[in-house]
Enzyme design. Sequence first.
Site, PDB file in Angstrom:
ATOM      1  N   LYS A  52       0.843  -1.203   0.000  1.00 32.18           N
ATOM      2  CA  LYS A  52       0.000   0.000   0.000  1.00 32.18           C
ATOM      3  C   LYS A  52       0.879   1.254   0.000  1.00 32.18           C
ATOM      4  CE  LYS A  52      -3.935  -2.383   2.009  1.00 32.18           C
ATOM      5  NZ  LYS A  52      -4.805  -2.677   3.161  1.00 32.18           N
ATOM      6  N   GLN A  96      -4.770  -1.635   9.344  1.00 30.38           N
ATOM      7  CA  GLN A  96      -4.698  -2.958   8.721  1.00 30.38           C
ATOM      8  C   GLN A  96      -5.289  -4.008   9.659  1.00 30.38           C
ATOM      9  OE1 GLN A  96      -3.747  -3.349   5.557  1.00 30.38           O
ATOM     10  NE2 GLN A  96      -4.116  -5.542   5.605  1.00 30.38           N
ATOM     11  N   ASP A 119     -11.224   2.710   3.563  1.00 28.90           N
ATOM     12  CA  ASP A 119     -11.590   1.296   3.417  1.00 28.90           C
ATOM     13  C   ASP A 119     -13.105   1.137   3.242  1.00 28.90           C
ATOM     14  OD1 ASP A 119      -9.386  -0.516   3.509  1.00 28.90           O
ATOM     15  OD2 ASP A 119      -9.126  -0.146   5.655  1.00 28.90           O
TER      16      ASP A 119
HETATM   17  N1  GUN Z   1      -7.146  -6.832   5.866  1.00 30.55           N
HETATM   18  C1  GUN Z   1      -7.449  -7.581   4.784  1.00 30.55           C
HETATM   19  N2  GUN Z   1      -7.969  -6.806   3.809  1.00 30.55           N
HETATM   20  C2  GUN Z   1      -7.986  -5.542   4.289  1.00 30.55           C
HETATM   21  C3  GUN Z   1      -8.411  -4.302   3.738  1.00 30.55           C
HETATM   22  O1  GUN Z   1      -8.886  -4.183   2.606  1.00 30.55           O
HETATM   23  N3  GUN Z   1      -8.238  -3.224   4.562  1.00 30.55           N
HETATM   24  C4  GUN Z   1      -7.746  -3.314   5.819  1.00 30.55           C
HETATM   25  N4  GUN Z   1      -7.653  -2.198   6.544  1.00 30.55           N
HETATM   26  N5  GUN Z   1      -7.340  -4.457   6.349  1.00 30.55           N
HETATM   27  C5  GUN Z   1      -7.481  -5.557   5.590  1.00 30.55           C
END
Ligand code: GUN
Length: 284
Positions: A52, A96, A119
Amino acid sequence: MAKIIDGKAISAQVRADVAAETAELKEKGIVPGLAVIIVGDDPASRVYVNNKKKACAEVGFRSEEFALPADTDQSELLALVKCLNDRSDINGILCQLPLPKGLDDKAVIKAIAPEKDVDAFSEENVGKIMIGKYDFLPCTPAGVIELLRASDIEIAGKECVVIGRSNIVGKPMAMLLLHENGTVTICHSRTKDLAEVTRRADILVAAVGKAKFVTADMVKEGAVVIDVGMNRDENGKLCGDVDYASVEPKCSAITPVPGGVGPMTIAMLMKNTLKAAKLQNGIK
Ligand code: GUN
């Protein structure tokens, strides 16, 4: 032979579009900023967070990582989120998931200001998606819709079956397919005769989290199969929720793992962060 849906190429186009718009914003003195919170040392989360941050740099965003130890307490984490909510140079905040045991992910998501919730996990943003009046779409389901759109696969009127009902993927995926006028069924662990239901699908989305769960007998001839899974097989090799070798010859189009849905999730996060920066600066 199925068409292989190339998530790498399609996501590169999305990121290129975001980079071009970011360059225009920079001329107005605006640089989108994403805060990425990671708690503990889960190796998969570390890889996702690194990817990311790398994507942010490539499209021209600023990113800031906040890496906290696994024994961080809830109040410290919430205090960090509050501080980031108040910073005008941070447009998007993501924490995350999963969080280490003892931390309440729902409370953390609730603490993120909805306009910075890139998100789209918060109650407010989920509610907006339900009524079809949203600013942000959840990244993975939005990425799937973009893959279908870029591959000229019509959703309207199609039988769409989603396996999995998580808040992050299954439920919002079903909602987005519905917004596109698909006829949608959600399957889960209590579904009776799963294969009978999945065989009805023109578009089958697998989001179960179990390696090679979808086998050829569960797929209709000519179906489009979208694999959201990211698992390790018995040899430790990356694989999806679909048994690719047996399913691929049966379908008209399929996403590979890796190189299918995965890269789209990050591209859509970039799109959401750009939108957050624009909205917070009064740009439509
Ligand atoms: N863990 C697995 N997929 C995601 C996601 O799309 N966003 C976040 N914040 N955590 C995750």
